[in-house]
Design a protein around this motif. Structure first.
Motif, PDB file in Angstrom:
ATOM      1  N   LYS A   1       0.823  -1.216   0.000  1.00 57.49           N
ATOM      2  CA  LYS A   1       0.000   0.000   0.000  1.00 57.49           C
ATOM      3  C   LYS A   1       0.856   1.264   0.000  1.00 57.49           C
ATOM      4  CE  LYS A   1      -4.070  -2.105   2.130  1.00 57.49           C
ATOM      5  NZ  LYS A   1      -4.959  -2.172   3.315  1.00 57.49           N
ATOM      6  N   LYS A   2       2.148   1.124   0.307  1.00 55.25           N
ATOM      7  CA  LYS A   2       3.053   2.271   0.296  1.00 55.25           C
ATOM      8  C   LYS A   2       3.710   2.472  -1.068  1.00 55.25           C
ATOM      9  CE  LYS A   2       4.005   1.970   5.246  1.00 55.25           C
ATOM     10  NZ  LYS A   2       3.211   3.171   5.568  1.00 55.25           N
ATOM     11  N   LEU A   3       3.316   1.665  -2.064  1.00 54.13           N
ATOM     12  CA  LEU A   3       3.856   1.790  -3.423  1.00 54.13           C
ATOM     13  C   LEU A   3       2.945   2.639  -4.314  1.00 54.13           C
ATOM     14  CD1 LEU A   3       5.024  -1.904  -4.093  1.00 54.13           C
ATOM     15  CD2 LEU A   3       6.395   0.026  -3.250  1.00 54.13           C
ATOM     16  N   ASN A   4       2.173   3.537  -3.703  1.00 55.36           N
ATOM     17  CA  ASN A   4       1.217   4.380  -4.433  1.00 55.36           C
ATOM     18  C   ASN A   4       0.165   3.539  -5.154  1.00 55.36           C
ATOM     19  OD1 ASN A   4       2.629   6.724  -3.672  1.00 55.36           O
ATOM     20  ND2 ASN A   4       4.009   6.546  -5.432  1.00 55.36           N
ATOM     21  N   VAL A   5      -0.261   2.464  -4.481  1.00 55.32           N
ATOM     22  CA  VAL A   5      -1.291   1.575  -4.999  1.00 55.32           C
ATOM     23  C   VAL A   5      -2.578   1.826  -4.226  1.00 55.32           C
ATOM     24  CG1 VAL A   5      -2.007  -0.829  -5.233  1.00 55.32           C
ATOM     25  CG2 VAL A   5       0.360  -0.186  -5.700  1.00 55.32           C
TER      26      VAL A   5
END
Length: 389
Positions: free
Chosen positions: A261-265
């Motif tokens: 969720k921290k991968l800009n997803v």
């Protein structure tokens, strides 16, 4: 910060496990093994609920894009797994005549034999098996879209909230203790060292392949999402090291989900894809299985051909979907293919299990870390077609 704090705890657990496992008596190790037995059974119980609780409401809330998202995720995951197997074949084909020159097959013991046993044997049967949970999640999710009702969707959303609570309050806090017990027991048994001494060069090749394949996956994901692939890999590193300790894609789902969720997803895409990919994306395990099986064949004087291995790799990508999300699950699922398609006998199968189990955590770590790249690709490709609401 939460992910890196967990990463620090995992490092400490591994170091303490190796240190303590070499000096304490068997009864103490059995105490750790008992905790692992109980925690492992609890994980097995919760895993189908994690799959059902995340995937079903994930599909239900994605609306008309859900079917496309499911197909896109499965296609990218399967393609990644197959490419990994083909790459492993050609690398092993070129490398083994050099790195295994002059070596021959020796009989190794099963690495699981020397492990200390739990004081209790408690079998907590999951409410449903993993494959049933996957199919049920698909049926319920797509069904909720078709009938356009809110009652079942609300129930599934509440189930997801309950599972998230179990993950954050029980599973995540206890993971470092579980990893500590695993490494203490492995060190006490001293079983992995024998296998590593014989196949050290093969394992080094596998590790390099895992790293290079992860760089390839994140280079693709970074190109589509316009992010630095090495920064993305750093973000996913807690998931890698968690899987390294647990040897289980399923047990690592909470950490993989949090880091992805921290991968800009978008959160709801990650909630849908990560539990799914934990069961269908097995690029690291495929690299390991292809490399190890080819090593055994080579050391027996039976050179592998691409014509012989391609059908095996294609079937492996499907068969391992049925693998339980526990240590060694992939090789167990692959035994039938090794026997029927590659002609492995019982001795070769036992050796294959020994080799795979000795480094299962590396393949699992590659699997779950790659899940972040696949999710990023799915997000980038699908964001134009799936509404934000």
């Amino acid at each position: 910060m939460k992910g890196y704090r967990l990463l620090m705890y995992i490092f400490i657990a591994i170091i303490l496990g190796v240190a303590i496992g070499s000096i304490v008596p068997e009864n103490i190790i059995r105490f750790f093994a008992t905790f692992n037995e109980l925690f492992g059974n609890f994980l097995s119980f919760v895993v189908p609920l994690i799959i059902l609780g995340f995937i079903a409401p994930g599909i239900g809330t994605l609306g008309k894009g859900a079917g496309k998202l499911l197909g896109l995720t499965a296609l990218i995951a399967y393609t990644s797994t197959i490419i990994a197997g083909i790459v492993a074949f050609f690398v092993a084909k070129g490398a083994y005549p050099v790195i295994l020159k002059g070596q021959s097959l020796t009989t190794l013991g099963d690495p699981s034999e020397g492990l200390a046993k739990s004081f209790v044997e408690l079998d907590i049967a999951p409410p449903i098996d993993v494959m049933t949970a996957l199919i049920l999640a698909f049926v319920l999710g797509l069904g909720m879209i078709s009938i356009k009702g809110d009652t079942l969707l609300n129930v599934m959303n509440e189930l997801r909230d309950i599972i998230q609570l179990v993950i954050s309050k029980v599973i995540i806090p206890l993971l470092p203790f579980h990893i500590f017990g695993i490494f203490a027991n492995m060190t006490f048994a001293g079983q992995v060292g024998t296998v590593l001494n014989v196949f050290a060069k093969v394992f080094i090749m596998i590790i390099l392949l895992h790293i290079l394949y992860l760089i390839f996956q994140y280079s693709m994901a970074g190109t589509f999402s316009k992010q630095n692939p090495f920064v993305m890999l750093k973000t996913m590193s807690p998931a890698y090291f968690t899987a390294l300790g647990t040897q289980s894609s399923a047990a690592t789902i909470p950490v993989t989900l949090e880091r992805t969720k921290k991968l800009n997803v978008r959160e709801r895409i990650a909630d849908f894809t990560i539990p799914l990919l934990a069961n269908i994306h097995l690029s690291g395990s495929t690299i390991t299985l292809v490399s190890c099986s080819m090593a055994i064949l080579y050391l027996q004087g039976d050179p592998a051909t691409f014509v012989k291995y391609l059908p095996f790799i294609l079937m492996l990508g499907v068969t391992m979907v049925a693998a339980p999300g526990v240590p060694g699950g992939a090789v167990v699922a692959a035994l039938g293919l090794l026997e029927s398609m590659l002609g492995f006998g019982q001795t070769m199968l036992s050796l294959m299990i020994a080799l795979y189990v000795a480094q299962d955590s590396l393949g699992t770590a590659c699997n779950v870390t790659g899940d972040g790249a696949i999710t990023s690709l799915v997000h980038s490709i699908s964001k134009r077609n799936i509404p934000e609401a």
